[in-house]
Structure formats: C-alpha cells, structure tokens
Design a protein around this motif. Sequence first.
Motif, PDB file in Angstrom:
ATOM      1  N   TYR A 188     -43.808  19.492 -61.566  1.00 42.30           N
ATOM      2  CA  TYR A 188     -43.195  18.731 -61.777  1.00 42.30           C
ATOM      3  C   TYR A 188     -42.549  18.455 -63.202  1.00 42.30           C
ATOM      4  CZ  TYR A 188     -44.836  16.038 -57.051  1.00 42.30           C
ATOM      5  OH  TYR A 188     -45.226  15.957 -56.214  1.00 42.30           O
ATOM      6  N   GLU A 189     -43.500  18.604 -64.703  1.00 43.31           N
ATOM      7  CA  GLU A 189     -42.452  18.994 -65.831  1.00 43.31           C
ATOM      8  C   GLU A 189     -42.032  20.038 -65.725  1.00 43.31           C
ATOM      9  OE1 GLU A 189     -46.739  18.942 -67.232  1.00 43.31           O
ATOM     10  OE2 GLU A 189     -47.097  16.983 -67.682  1.00 43.31           O
ATOM     11  N   GLN A 190     -41.807  20.996 -65.087  1.00 42.25           N
ATOM     12  CA  GLN A 190     -40.914  21.944 -65.687  1.00 42.25           C
ATOM     13  C   GLN A 190     -39.790  21.892 -64.836  1.00 42.25           C
ATOM     14  OE1 GLN A 190     -43.229  25.528 -63.650  1.00 42.25           O
ATOM     15  NE2 GLN A 190     -44.035  25.580 -65.787  1.00 42.25           N
ATOM     16  N   GLN A 191     -40.205  20.923 -63.702  1.00 40.25           N
ATOM     17  CA  GLN A 191     -38.908  20.455 -62.953  1.00 40.25           C
ATOM     18  C   GLN A 191     -37.978  18.962 -63.676  1.00 40.25           C
ATOM     19  OE1 GLN A 191     -40.527  18.863 -59.104  1.00 40.25           O
ATOM     20  NE2 GLN A 191     -39.323  20.246 -57.293  1.00 40.25           N
ATOM     21  N   ALA A 192     -38.266  18.610 -64.324  1.00 42.34           N
ATOM     22  CA  ALA A 192     -37.911  17.279 -65.205  1.00 42.34           C
ATOM     23  C   ALA A 192     -37.572  18.007 -66.390  1.00 42.34           C
ATOM     24  CB  ALA A 192     -38.899  16.123 -66.187  1.00 42.34           C
ATOM     25  N   GLN A 193     -38.074  19.226 -66.931  1.00 38.58           N
ATOM     26  CA  GLN A 193     -37.509  20.088 -68.042  1.00 38.58           C
ATOM     27  C   GLN A 193     -36.480  20.500 -67.678  1.00 38.58           C
ATOM     28  OE1 GLN A 193     -39.588  22.938 -70.120  1.00 38.58           O
ATOM     29  NE2 GLN A 193     -38.506  23.528 -71.940  1.00 38.58           N
ATOM     30  N   ILE A 206     -23.988  10.394 -66.258  1.00 36.51           N
ATOM     31  CA  ILE A 206     -24.996  12.236 -66.406  1.00 36.51           C
ATOM     32  C   ILE A 206     -26.337  12.295 -67.150  1.00 36.51           C
ATOM     33  CG2 ILE A 206     -24.843  14.782 -66.542  1.00 36.51           C
ATOM     34  CD1 ILE A 206     -21.722  14.424 -66.666  1.00 36.51           C
ATOM     35  N   GLN A 207     -25.870  11.651 -68.645  1.00 38.62           N
ATOM     36  CA  GLN A 207     -27.815  11.810 -69.328  1.00 38.62           C
ATOM     37  C   GLN A 207     -28.245  10.570 -68.123  1.00 38.62           C
ATOM     38  OE1 GLN A 207     -28.352  13.295 -71.464  1.00 38.62           O
ATOM     39  NE2 GLN A 207     -30.200  12.605 -71.733  1.00 38.62           N
ATOM     40  N   TYR A 208     -28.016   9.228 -67.971  1.00 36.00           N
ATOM     41  CA  TYR A 208     -28.380   8.162 -67.610  1.00 36.00           C
ATOM     42  C   TYR A 208     -29.202   8.627 -65.694  1.00 36.00           C
ATOM     43  CZ  TYR A 208     -29.990   3.906 -65.058  1.00 36.00           C
ATOM     44  OH  TYR A 208     -30.321   2.585 -64.284  1.00 36.00           O
ATOM     45  N   GLY A 209     -28.788   9.760 -65.231  1.00 35.37           N
ATOM     46  CA  GLY A 209     -29.297   9.565 -63.975  1.00 35.37           C
ATOM     47  C   GLY A 209     -29.951  11.009 -64.117  1.00 35.37           C
ATOM     48  N   SER A 210     -30.347  12.120 -65.794  1.00 33.91           N
ATOM     49  CA  SER A 210     -31.252  12.927 -65.694  1.00 33.91           C
ATOM     50  C   SER A 210     -32.371  12.248 -65.733  1.00 33.91           C
ATOM     51  CB  SER A 210     -30.534  13.472 -66.848  1.00 33.91           C
ATOM     52  OG  SER A 210     -31.179  14.642 -67.239  1.00 33.91           O
ATOM     53  N   LYS A 211     -32.025  11.017 -67.076  1.00 31.99           N
ATOM     54  CA  LYS A 211     -33.194  10.201 -67.405  1.00 31.99           C
ATOM     55  C   LYS A 211     -34.127   9.949 -66.181  1.00 31.99           C
ATOM     56  CE  LYS A 211     -33.246  11.256 -71.684  1.00 31.99           C
ATOM     57  NZ  LYS A 211     -34.312  11.851 -72.260  1.00 31.99           N
ATOM     58  N   LEU A 212     -33.631   8.948 -65.386  1.00 33.80           N
ATOM     59  CA  LEU A 212     -34.415   8.670 -64.364  1.00 33.80           C
ATOM     60  C   LEU A 212     -34.750   9.807 -64.037  1.00 33.80           C
ATOM     61  CD1 LEU A 212     -31.308   5.867 -62.243  1.00 33.80           C
ATOM     62  CD2 LEU A 212     -33.301   5.360 -63.832  1.00 33.80           C
ATOM     63  N   GLN A 232     -35.815  12.852 -64.918  1.00 29.21           N
ATOM     64  CA  GLN A 232     -36.928  13.043 -65.417  1.00 29.21           C
ATOM     65  C   GLN A 232     -38.173  11.982 -65.479  1.00 29.21           C
ATOM     66  OE1 GLN A 232     -35.882  14.583 -69.394  1.00 29.21           O
ATOM     67  NE2 GLN A 232     -33.744  14.026 -68.546  1.00 29.21           N
ATOM     68  N   ASN A 233     -37.534  10.660 -65.798  1.00 31.23           N
ATOM     69  CA  ASN A 233     -38.733   9.508 -65.487  1.00 31.23           C
ATOM     70  C   ASN A 233     -39.811   9.830 -64.248  1.00 31.23           C
ATOM     71  OD1 ASN A 233     -38.452   8.943 -67.878  1.00 31.23           O
ATOM     72  ND2 ASN A 233     -37.079   6.825 -67.642  1.00 31.23           N
ATOM     73  N   SER A 234     -39.153  10.372 -63.048  1.00 30.31           N
ATOM     74  CA  SER A 234     -39.508   9.940 -62.005  1.00 30.31           C
ATOM     75  C   SER A 234     -40.571  11.319 -62.305  1.00 30.31           C
ATOM     76  CB  SER A 234     -38.367  10.117 -60.861  1.00 30.31           C
ATOM     77  OG  SER A 234     -38.966   9.999 -59.071  1.00 30.31           O
ATOM     78  N   LEU A 235     -40.021  12.939 -62.388  1.00 32.97           N
ATOM     79  CA  LEU A 235     -40.719  13.730 -62.083  1.00 32.97           C
ATOM     80  C   LEU A 235     -42.852  13.225 -63.156  1.00 32.97           C
ATOM     81  CD1 LEU A 235     -38.242  16.287 -62.084  1.00 32.97           C
ATOM     82  CD2 LEU A 235     -39.893  16.046 -59.995  1.00 32.97           C
ATOM     83  N   THR A 236     -42.097  13.311 -64.087  1.00 28.18           N
ATOM     84  CA  THR A 236     -43.120  12.787 -64.975  1.00 28.18           C
ATOM     85  C   THR A 236     -43.956  11.574 -64.888  1.00 28.18           C
ATOM     86  OG1 THR A 236     -41.044  13.172 -67.188  1.00 28.18           O
ATOM     87  CG2 THR A 236     -43.358  12.057 -67.609  1.00 28.18           C
ATOM     88  N   THR A 237     -43.136  10.866 -63.784  1.00 27.78           N
ATOM     89  CA  THR A 237     -44.499   9.978 -62.935  1.00 27.78           C
ATOM     90  C   THR A 237     -45.269  10.674 -62.091  1.00 27.78           C
ATOM     91  OG1 THR A 237     -43.137   8.084 -63.776  1.00 27.78           O
ATOM     92  CG2 THR A 237     -44.933   7.514 -62.073  1.00 27.78           C
TER      93      THR A 237
END
Length: 167
Positions: A34-39, A96-102, A104-109
Amino acid sequence: MCTLALIGTALSVGGALVEGQQSKQMANYQAKAYEQQAQADAQSAAFEQNQERHKQDLLLSQARAQAGASGVGIAGSPTEVLAANARQGQLDLDAIQYGSKLRQNSLTTQAAISRFSGKQAATASIFKAGSNLVSGLSGLYDPTKAVTFGRGAFPPPPGGFSTGGLY
C-alpha cells in the motif's frame, strides 16, 4: 500416552504461534505494498502535473501569438483572458494534486489498518496458543487416577465391612 499428549499440545501451541507470526508478516507485506502504491501515485501525479503545466504553457504561448498576430496589443481584454486561462490552469493542477493526496491518504490508511490487523493476529495467536496449552494439559488429568485426601489409601472391601465403628 502422556508423552504423546504433551507432544501434541506442544505442536498445537507452536502452530498457533507460528500462524500468528505469519499473519503479522503477511499484513506487513500488504502494508508495504500500500505504501509503495501511495508513492507511485505521488510520482504519477507529479508527472501528470508536469504534463498539464507544459500543455498550459503551450496554450498560453499560442494565445499570445494569436493576439500579437491579430495586431491587437496585449492589454485589456486579451490580458484578462490570458489571466483567466492561467487561473483555470492552476485550478486544474491543484485538482490533480488534491486527487493524488486523497488516494495517497487512502493507501496510507489501508497500510496502517493492515499493520494493525497483523498485530491483532499475532496477539490472538498468543491467546490461542495459551488456550491450546490449557486444554491440552487439562486433557492429561484423569480424576479416576487422582490422589484424594480424607479417605484411606485402599478401597473399602466388598460387602461393606468396616473396621471403624460400632453401629
């Protein structure tokens, strides 16, 4: 027979502990994924933003060139149009940045949840091992062979003959 029961209990306890550790290890691997997917999502979003920025620069250059070729000065209305286009372009980059942050947060969670469930599995395996140990050891107890206190060492003779009292 007692030795076989003890061996079985030991194997049951060991198996429960190993199972918990394997579950924890698998959860940690899932968390890393999941962390690699977020990255990877962050890198993808950065690339997408650069592409969008390049596209906007080209569109802005074309708009300036068209305005200059038409003989109209870059003042007033054309400037306002160019500024509005630049603002809209920045909004697109922010989206684009906001969608990516969402994402990333989901994957980190999800990674945190996976690690937590791995820890729970390891803890549960300890309790399961303890339960297996107690049930295995309690299975070794045979009340018919247990020593009891308050009675004679020998069973009473048949026919109810007693040596102790007159009745």
